[in-house]
Enzyme design. Structure first.
Site, PDB file in Angstrom:
ATOM      1  N   ALA A  73     -23.335  14.364 -37.233  1.00 27.71           N
ATOM      2  CA  ALA A  73     -22.490  13.253 -37.672  1.00 27.71           C
ATOM      3  C   ALA A  73     -21.902  12.600 -36.428  1.00 27.71           C
ATOM      4  O   ALA A  73     -21.360  13.295 -35.558  1.00 27.71           O
ATOM      5  CB  ALA A  73     -21.370  13.741 -38.589  1.00 27.71           C
ATOM      6  N   GLU A  74     -22.004  11.280 -36.332  1.00 26.16           N
ATOM      7  CA  GLU A  74     -21.637  10.627 -35.079  1.00 26.16           C
ATOM      8  C   GLU A  74     -20.136  10.667 -34.791  1.00 26.16           C
ATOM      9  O   GLU A  74     -19.717  10.401 -33.658  1.00 26.16           O
ATOM     10  CB  GLU A  74     -22.148   9.189 -35.054  1.00 26.16           C
ATOM     11  CG  GLU A  74     -21.571   8.290 -36.106  1.00 26.16           C
ATOM     12  CD  GLU A  74     -22.462   7.090 -36.371  1.00 26.16           C
ATOM     13  OE1 GLU A  74     -22.006   5.973 -36.127  1.00 26.16           O
ATOM     14  OE2 GLU A  74     -23.615   7.278 -36.829  1.00 26.16           O
ATOM     15  N   ASN A  75     -19.314  10.998 -35.815  1.00 23.71           N
ATOM     16  CA  ASN A  75     -17.886  11.163 -35.531  1.00 23.71           C
ATOM     17  C   ASN A  75     -17.564  12.535 -34.953  1.00 23.71           C
ATOM     18  O   ASN A  75     -16.400  12.821 -34.666  1.00 23.71           O
ATOM     19  CB  ASN A  75     -17.043  10.893 -36.777  1.00 23.71           C
ATOM     20  CG  ASN A  75     -17.422  11.765 -37.955  1.00 23.71           C
ATOM     21  OD1 ASN A  75     -18.588  12.083 -38.155  1.00 23.71           O
ATOM     22  ND2 ASN A  75     -16.446  12.149 -38.768  1.00 23.71           N
ATOM     23  N   SER A 126     -20.087  13.205 -28.980  1.00 17.01           N
ATOM     24  CA  SER A 126     -21.119  12.907 -29.962  1.00 17.01           C
ATOM     25  C   SER A 126     -22.027  11.788 -29.480  1.00 17.01           C
ATOM     26  O   SER A 126     -23.257  11.869 -29.604  1.00 17.01           O
ATOM     27  CB  SER A 126     -20.467  12.531 -31.295  1.00 17.01           C
ATOM     28  OG  SER A 126     -21.444  12.358 -32.291  1.00 17.01           O
TER      29      SER A 126
END
Length: 219
Positions: free
Chosen positions: A45-47, A87
């Site tokens: 997840a990019e967060n 990330s």
């Protein structure tokens, strides 16, 4: 089986054991429900999370765990969380094997538009531009036609692009395309959908693969 489930099931067939995979909002995230047995992937997840699984049920939902779109996720054993700069270092460093992003439009040159409709307030492109150039394999997923029945698989995108010439594959509820000679290469059709149906529903120019087959939607 509705259009979204068809697309999500077919997306899940793209992953190989050991892949690091980033899934975009909406339909791509649904594909986590349909990962083939024996195929172990690391979802990012990019967060700032690695190793999450299928969307939680009402009983297993933890409101503190969500993806970058604010949708709930389930952290698996061995998961890690970290800062958003870390990330994006993973993404920009070429460590994501596959990304699957939703799209408003795609075209036969491998362009994708997935972030803005002129005149409509949009929060911004988010991490899409990083994923489109940082991931080793880029797949667009979308319903083949809009609510008016007009194709979203075009000769040339009309909306502002997220990135040019970046797609490796397009997956819709009607078909799977790759690219050849600046045209769409039809590789698969959905169950019950003919090649002629796909051609009629598509604005872009199509080359039909001699090995065109029916999508495998099994789990």
């Amino acid at each position: 089986m509705n259009a979204k489930e068809i697309i999500a099931r077919r997306i899940a067939k793209e992953f190989a054991d050991g892949d690091v995979v980033n899934l975009g909002f909406g339909i791509p995230n649904l594909s986590a429900r349909y990962l083939p047995e024996g195929v172990n992937v690391t979802l990012q997840a990019e967060n700032g999370a690695l190793r999450f699984g299928a969307p939680p049920t009402a009983e297993t939902l933890n409101p503190d765990y969500s993806n970058s779109g604010g949708m709930p996720l389930t952290l698996q054993k061995g998961a890690s969380t970290f800062s958003m700069p870390t990330s994006f270092a993973i993404i920009r460093g070429g460590h994501v094997d596959v990304t699957v992003l939703g799209a408003l439009e795609v075209d036969q040159s491998g362009n994708i538009a997935n972030w803005m409709v002129p005149g409509v307030l949009a929060p911004g492109m988010g991490g899409a531009m990083d994923l489109l150039v940082g991931a080793k394999k880029v797949i667009a997923s979308l319903q083949h036609v809009d609510k008016k029945g007009e194709s979203k698989v075009l000769k040339q995108c009309t909306l502002p692009l997220s990135a040019p010439n970046c797609l490796d594959k397009i997956i819709t509820d009607l078909a799977v395309f790759e690219f050849q000679e600046g045209k769409l290469l039809l590789m698969e059709t959905a169950p019950g959908v003919t090649v002629e149906d796909v051609i009629a529903a598509t604005d872009g120019e199509i080359i039909v693969s001699p090995e065109v087959k029916t999508m495998d939607l099994s789990v």
